[in-house]
Design a protein around this motif. Structure first.
Motif, PDB file in Angstrom:
ATOM      1  N   THR A 337     -56.162  46.225   8.976  1.00 57.27           N
ATOM      2  CA  THR A 337     -56.729  47.244   7.874  1.00 57.27           C
ATOM      3  C   THR A 337     -56.704  46.079   6.947  1.00 57.27           C
ATOM      4  O   THR A 337     -57.565  46.737   5.963  1.00 57.27           O
ATOM      5  N   HIS A 340     -59.556  44.414   6.203  1.00 63.96           N
ATOM      6  CA  HIS A 340     -61.304  45.085   6.128  1.00 63.96           C
ATOM      7  C   HIS A 340     -61.103  45.868   4.442  1.00 63.96           C
ATOM      8  O   HIS A 340     -62.141  45.876   4.003  1.00 63.96           O
ATOM      9  N   ASN A 354     -57.501  48.105  13.300  1.00 66.79           N
ATOM     10  CA  ASN A 354     -58.045  48.296  11.952  1.00 66.79           C
ATOM     11  C   ASN A 354     -58.472  50.195  11.960  1.00 66.79           C
ATOM     12  O   ASN A 354     -58.689  50.867  12.425  1.00 66.79           O
TER      13      ASN A 354
END
Length: 444
Positions: A337, A340, A354
């Motif tokens: 995450t 991202h 994610n």
């Protein structure tokens, strides 16, 4: 004006009056995180020792232990079933940073001695890739502050940060926050930055924090002079403290007061760093046991009181604000995450998912599995859970336990003998997932 022109004007007015209003589209994560010209966000990750989710106010606790954190993350996301990868600090935190299961990263043993030294702990494998390594390679300045002796330069953590500050071991929230605030200018001069703060509160010893302890306990029992001079388990045994012994209940009140004390000081972090370009993440590293399964402390099993932790994320741009995710997620999902939101390509070795994808398409997170592992000296346990079921395997005892979380969140009713089909499915799933991750296993 001709009749034809008049009709045209009337038709135009009619259309204007009846055309639905076009509202500006809300910012989506894809808009924010994938535009190449958008400034990369600063990222702040806060991990908190021994913080079980059911002692956090917004998770349904009847005491107002975390008003500041709850208020701050009203504009963010709360994950109601966040699962730690182990039930004590070292394997859980290394799994968080590497997005590997404990079996793969190998940081699984160690303990505090009576002189508060860490012993029997292995140094981190030089093959491990932390999310902070990837961030540094892509222009981020990475700064970490650890208060736990398991997470220090002695064990190799400094190689994964541009700066690791581990001078204040066992320091309380007040001293940690003051230290971070003193580094604020330094951080702002090195943007974009990633900041990790690991708080030791509310780890044992649970001290009575004023003024909160006055709200939680009105009949202070007699306190033995040596109460805080040994491990929690040892003192519980020495003084025969089991619920509802007044001294045991007092220690629970002290635990809650430590949480409230941490939350009070966290408000200063929220105030200092709450910018439109900052991602905030707050998570417990594992929970704490209070005789739910015959034990106290942590690191002795993989039951829910030790694995279910609070997890909050506040994204920039008010996206995903005031949302709740009820399906299980893993702390291992944080590394993917973070990459991202930083617009960095994912690492193939990261086994987590994610969470932005899950927020955009909730169906992707339905019935995902969350795994945990505990292998420390005479204990070797595994666990796997989805939205409804949780299976715990005691490897040394060759025994499995199956719990229906829908009706038995406290994990008191074992369904293993009556639902062997579900148990076998989950056992196979566990070993298939671990086998797939084995290709990323780090060598010592």
């Amino acid at each position: 004006m001709s009749i034809g022109c008049g009709l045209c004007i009337l038709l135009l007015v009619f259309r204007l009056l009846n055309t639905p209003e076009t509202k500006p589209q809300s910012t989506t994560s894809k808009d924010l995180f994938q535009k190449p010209n958008v400034k990369k966000p600063n990222i702040i990750l806060v991990t908190v020792e021994c913080l079980r989710s059911d002692h956090v106010s917004s998770y349904g606790y009847d005491r107002n232990t975390t008003p500041n954190t709850d208020q701050f993350f009203k504009n963010g996301v709360r994950f109601d079933q966040a699962i730690a990868s182990s039930s004590w600090t070292l394997p859980s935190i290394v799994s968080l940073f590497t997005s590997l299961y404990p079996q793969q990263h190998g940081a699984i043993t160690g303990f505090f001695s009576e002189t508060d030294q860490t012993v029997s702990q292995q140094k981190l494998s030089p093959e491990l890739v932390f999310v902070t390594d990837v961030l540094s390679q892509n222009g981020y300045y990475t700064y970490g502050l650890s208060t736990n002796p398991h997470l220090t330069s002695l064990w190799g953590f400094e190689s994964h940060f541009d700066r690791l500050d581990d001078y204040n071991l066992f320091g309380d929230a007040a001293s940690v926050v003051e230290r971070i605030l003193s580094k604020r200018k330094h951080l702002e001069e090195n943007q974009p930055f990633f900041l990790w703060i690991h708080f030791f509160d509310p780890h044992w010893p649970y001290y009575p924090k004023l003024p909160w302890i006055k709200n939680y306990n009105h009949t202070k029992p007699k306190i033995p002079s040596d109460l805080y001079q040994n491990f929690f388990k040892d003192q519980i045994a020495k003084y025969h403290l089991t619920p509802p012994h007044p001294l045991f209940e007092y220690l629970l009140d002290c635990y809650d007061s430590e949480i409230a004390f941490w939350d009070y000081w966290m408000q200063k972090i929220y105030d200092a760093f709450d910018k439109t370009d900052t991602v905030f993440i707050v998570a417990g590293d594992h929970g704490e046991g209070f005789y739910e399964h015959g034990e106290v402390d942590h690191g002795y099993s993989l039951n829910s009181e030790l694995l279910r932790v609070p997890l909050f994320i506040k994204f920039p741009g008010k996206i995903f604000e005031n949302q709740t995710v009820s399906d299980p997620v893993s702390l291992m999902d944080l590394a993917p995450t973070i990459l991202h939101v930083a617009r960095i390509e994912q690492k193939p070795s990261f086994c987590g998912s994610n969470l932005v994808d899950a927020l955009q398409e909730p169906s992707k997170n339905t019935n995902r599995y969350a795994l945990a592992h505990l292998n420390n000296f005479n204990i070797n346990q595994i666990s796997i859970e989805n939205t409804q079921w949780k299976l715990i395997g005691d490897i040394y005892k060759n025994r499995y336990y199956l719990y229906d979380k829908t009706f038995d969140a406290s994990e008191t009713m074992d369904y293993y003998q009556v639902n062997t089909e579900t148990a076998e499915i989950m056992i196979r799933a566990y070993y298939e997932i671990v086998k797939e991750a084995d290709k990323y296993r780090a060598q010592p």
